[in-house]
Design an enzyme around this catalytic site. Structure first.
Site, PDB file in Angstrom:
ATOM      1  N   CYS A 386       0.835  -1.200   0.000  1.00  0.00           N
ATOM      2  CA  CYS A 386       0.000   0.000   0.000  1.00  0.00           C
ATOM      3  C   CYS A 386       0.873   1.255   0.000  1.00  0.00           C
ATOM      4  O   CYS A 386       1.442   1.578  -1.035  1.00  0.00           O
ATOM      5  CB  CYS A 386      -0.992  -0.044   1.164  1.00  0.00           C
ATOM      6  N   HIS A 512      -3.682  -4.908   0.568  1.00  0.00           N
ATOM      7  CA  HIS A 512      -3.082  -5.432   1.801  1.00  0.00           C
ATOM      8  C   HIS A 512      -3.163  -6.958   1.818  1.00  0.00           C
ATOM      9  O   HIS A 512      -4.119  -7.517   2.356  1.00  0.00           O
ATOM     10  CB  HIS A 512      -3.811  -4.878   3.023  1.00  0.00           C
ATOM     11  N   GLU A 514      -1.677  -9.003   3.567  1.00  0.00           N
ATOM     12  CA  GLU A 514      -1.544  -9.596   4.909  1.00  0.00           C
ATOM     13  C   GLU A 514      -2.882  -9.987   5.515  1.00  0.00           C
ATOM     14  O   GLU A 514      -2.939 -10.868   6.376  1.00  0.00           O
ATOM     15  CB  GLU A 514      -0.784  -8.646   5.849  1.00  0.00           C
TER      16      GLU A 514
END
Ligand code: GLN
Length: 560
Positions: A386, A512, A514
């Site tokens: 990001c 993102h 994650e």
């Protein structure tokens, strides 16, 4: 089967890991073949954590439907397959917002609107909505600590749920602390007794006590807690601090938590299959080597701000039988004092990989740009997420393409080269009152790219939380300089992934990743970043050389 609920509350102190305990219960129930759903109520007045500082609240976890939620939902997703959306995390602020909207609309037909029954009804309806989503068991975590004024309506709502649904459909799990008092050389049960009493005073008798402690609970202690707190001895569960959080479900399973819950809920289920978790924990405790990653970010003194990130890196490392060593570097400390000042290089030396994560605002940006320059020039594996992707593009524009003042309009609105800008504002897109791009978006990957090699498919879906975007007016210049735009939205409006071909691993993504990594399903981009970082390590280190950290870990494992 009628709707069944497990309610998880916490007592004595906050930060006992209630989210992890709830997620572990979910994991165990899934291992018994049940479909679980999970939700969390947060007692604060913010409508959601979206506007809260990472220092206040930790990470804002984002779901597919674009809800900005509490980081405990991250634990739920990593430990279970519960389908989470904005319905699965409600704050007092959200509940009141809904009620006030109804009141203004005249839905209450002139009645006085009160905490009981209107607020409690709203809370109960939210639980019913989630459990109606096909779950055998819904696990409901109540944020805060018993005794807080703010959490009372939620506790009252779960008390009523038991009244309405009966014992065979509801279980109360209470997480408490059993502190070790060094002077007395004893574990103390009094705080737990008080916390259980506090719950009882509002009409809730805990069924299962999960006792957080630094030491193992002896059977005498368990007997004592059971006697004073009015629960079965089997229902006093030791929740000792473990070296790996992935061992928590296994620790609960050993003490029969799943069987106990099933007994209380009158559910018959097949035996647990936890082999994949056992295998995972084995790999955590028996790494073949380590991999060191520097995270250059702006909220580094508070690790909870990057919770999912650290988890995703761990998943990648464990999948390669490596121990993850993370060094948090405050981006501001890497800034140069003069254009020639390259002192920051000293701080970046020796890491196997460098990662620049998400973030908001100007602070630390120049330090991130230095870290990215270092990774690009010295061929250190780099992963930008990001803000990390945006800064990678700015760095490339400045130092490779010679666009000296390239920037994002977030940091310098007057920049002559706005490589990153508010595209959505220009397009006139506004969702939920803002221009933030939130939640799951499809992305098409170019074949033969690093991203495609990692994912192995051409269409992916990833979650977003940002306002600014890559400016395609600069595409020709940057690609001529060697940057590759390897992923875009299907309509090509938004650039999602950039890479530098020829570099061992240089990838920035606007989303993102994650948020979608799980211990048993490591995210491909994190896995490949770890693989590349470890290759870098092996190239630098003589074969077979093991670090002290790994040797120490192995000797711990050998003693088990
Ligand atoms: N501040 C940047 C934006 O709003 C990046 C946000 C992020 O990293 N999540 O676009």
């Amino acid at each position: 089967m009628s709707a069944k609920y497990v309610f998880v509350t916490g007592g004595v102190v906050s930060s006992l890991g209630k989210g992890l305990a709830a997620a572990s219960i979910g994991c165990l129930l899934e291992s018994r073949g049940l479909r679980v759903n999970m939700m969390k109520f947060d007692p604060y007045l913010n409508v959601d954590p979206g506007t809260m500082s990472p220092f206040q609240h930790g990470e804002v976890f984002v779901t597919d439907d674009g809800a900005e939620t509490d980081l405990d939902l991250g634990h739920y997703e990593r430990f279970t397959h519960a389908p989470l959306s904005r319905d699965n995390n409600l704050t007092t602020g959200r509940i009141y917002e809904q009620i006030i909207l109804k009141e203004r609309r005249g839905d209450y037909l002139g009645k006085t609107v009160q905490v009981i029954p209107h607020v409690t009804n709203e809370i109960k309806n939210a639980m019913r909505k989630v459990s109606a989503n096909g779950a055998d068991v819904t696990i409901v975590e109540i944020g805060g600590t018993v005794g807080d004024i703010e959490s009372l309506p939620f506790l009252e709502a779960i008390r009523q749920m038991r009244q309405e649904l009966g014992r065979e459909n509801t279980v109360f799990v209470h997480l408490t602390l059993v502190p070790w008092i060094a002077a007395a050389q004893e574990l103390k049960t009094k705080p737990t007794q008080h916390s259980v009493k506090e719950l009882l005073s509002i009409g809730i008798q805990a069924d299962i006590l999960m006792c957080r402690s630094e030491r193992e609970l002896s059977s005498e202690i368990k007997q004592k807690i059971a006697a004073f707190c009015n629960v079965e001895e089997l229902a006093v569960i030791g929740a000792q601090t473990l070296p790996s959080i992935y061992e928590v479900p296994l620790g609960f399973a050993k003490q029969g938590v799943d069987s106990l819950i099933l007994k209380y809920l009158h559910i018959e289920a097949p035996a647990a299959d936890l082999t994949r978790w056992q295998d995972l924990v084995y790999r955590c405790y028996h790494p073949k080597d380590e991999v060191s990653i520097a995270i250059v970010g702006k909220y580094v003194e508070y690790e909870d701000s990057y919770k999912s990130l650290k988890e995703a890196l761990t998943h990648g490392a464990v999948s390669q039988e490596l121990k993850l060593k993370v060094t948090w570097i405050e981006a501001e400390n890497l800034e140069s004092k003069t254009p020639e000042d390259r002192d920051y290089e000293l701080q970046l030396e020796g890491f196997d990989g460098i990662l620049v994560p998400g973030g908001f605002g100007k602070r630390g940006i120049e330090g991130m740009l230095n870290a990215i320059r270092y990774a690009r020039e010295k061929k250190v594996p780099f992963f930008g997420i990001c803000l990390g992707m945006q800064t990678a593009c700015i760095e490339f524009a400045r130092n490779v393409c010679g666009l000296r003042d390239a920037n994002s309009s977030e940091f310098d609105p007057a920049s002559p080269h706005r490589i990153i800008y508010k595209l959505r504002e220009l397009l006139g897109v506004e969702e939920m009152g803002g221009t933030m791009r939130l939640g799951a978006w499809a992305c098409i990957l170019q074949k033969d790219s690093l991203a495609y090699r990692a994912y192995g498919v051409t269409e992916i879906s990833e979650r977003h939380r940002h306002r600014y975007e890559f400016n395609r007016e600069y595409e020709a210049q940057l690609t001529a300089g060697g940057l590759r735009l390897s992923g875009t939205t299907p309509d090509a409006t938004y650039v999602e992934i950039v890479e530098i071909p020829g570099h061992p691993y240089f990838l920035g993504c606007q989303f993102h990743p994650e948020f979608k990594s799980k211990p048993l399903e490591p995210h491909p981009l994190f896995r490949e970043f770890i693989v590349a970082s470890y290759k870098n390590r092996q190239a630098r280190m003589p074969a077979g050389s093991r670090t002290e950290a790994v040797a120490a870990q192995e000797s711990v494992a050998a003693q088990d």
